[in-house]
Design an enzyme around this catalytic site. Sequence first.
Site, PDB file in Angstrom:
ATOM      1  CB  ALA A  65    -122.418  47.618  57.763  1.00 20.78           C
ATOM      2  N   GLY A 110    -124.388  52.818  55.530  1.00 19.17           N
ATOM      3  CA  GLY A 110    -124.739  53.380  56.589  1.00 19.17           C
ATOM      4  C   GLY A 110    -124.561  54.118  56.497  1.00 19.17           C
ATOM      5  CD  GLU A 113    -128.345  52.753  53.704  1.00 14.51           C
ATOM      6  OE1 GLU A 113    -129.457  52.693  53.164  1.00 14.51           O
ATOM      7  OE2 GLU A 113    -127.903  52.333  54.300  1.00 14.51           O
ATOM      8  CD  GLU A 133    -125.087  50.358  50.621  1.00 11.10           C
ATOM      9  OE1 GLU A 133    -125.394  51.378  51.973  1.00 11.10           O
ATOM     10  OE2 GLU A 133    -125.061  51.592  49.831  1.00 11.10           O
TER      11      GLU A 133
END
Length: 259
Positions: A65, A110, A113, A133
């Site tokens: 991200a 992300g 993910e 994270e």
Amino acid sequence: MAYETILVDIADGIATVTLNRPEVLNALNGQVFNELGDVALELGADPSVQAVIITGGDKVFAAGADIKQMANLSAVDAAIGGRPSHRAFSLIETIPKPVIASIAGFALGGGCELTLVCDVRIAADSAQFGLPEIKLGILPGAGGTQRLPRLIGAGKAKELIFSGDFINADEALRVGLVNKVVPADQLREETLKMAKRFAARGAVALRLAKSAIDEGLRMDLEAGIQYEHKCFSLLFATVDQKEGMRAFIEKRPPDFKGQ
């Protein structure tokens, strides 16, 4: 539809969606998520598309991200800001066609993910995966804590999430995070070959097979078996089932119509 952060190419029934923010290693932000969600809807409804490839190109998949966008969020802001990613990933996951992640370089946070919502993952030997994270004082917030354990098992998923460490392509293959690892210079060719193999099958059977697997995983075993049987039975009302079995008996390739 015109997009600014992704490129979309459709050829021979294969749609390729390429993340296109190379200046920030394809970092994911709200606009990227909104465009990914929109293109998922578009491709899912396009009868000319038989399979979808999601890639970041030859150098990097997505390095997570956009942290600068997230750094000063409040808890309320974070709750609201997470909605585009959840929408995008849910829409990609439910495209009624095979979706392949083609992964070179970093697939982090992300980006990792995003690979998890694809049906199949093929990685270059240069690929690295991670959910870092925890090193930022947060946890994966776009489905990583839910999808990763379902894919590779809770113990290994917890190790990766608790440590935030990266793993290379060979380790990702060993633990079941990816389906195949190929030399970096063969990634495009091998991904396209896989997509074409899927696209050559009957579109209705593919759609129901994907549904049977995904919906069945949300059910207990007996309910899943009953749902599978329903999908199986419905296919006997299709043109493709008649053609597929006739072609087998006649010892020739089937000519599926997606009906």
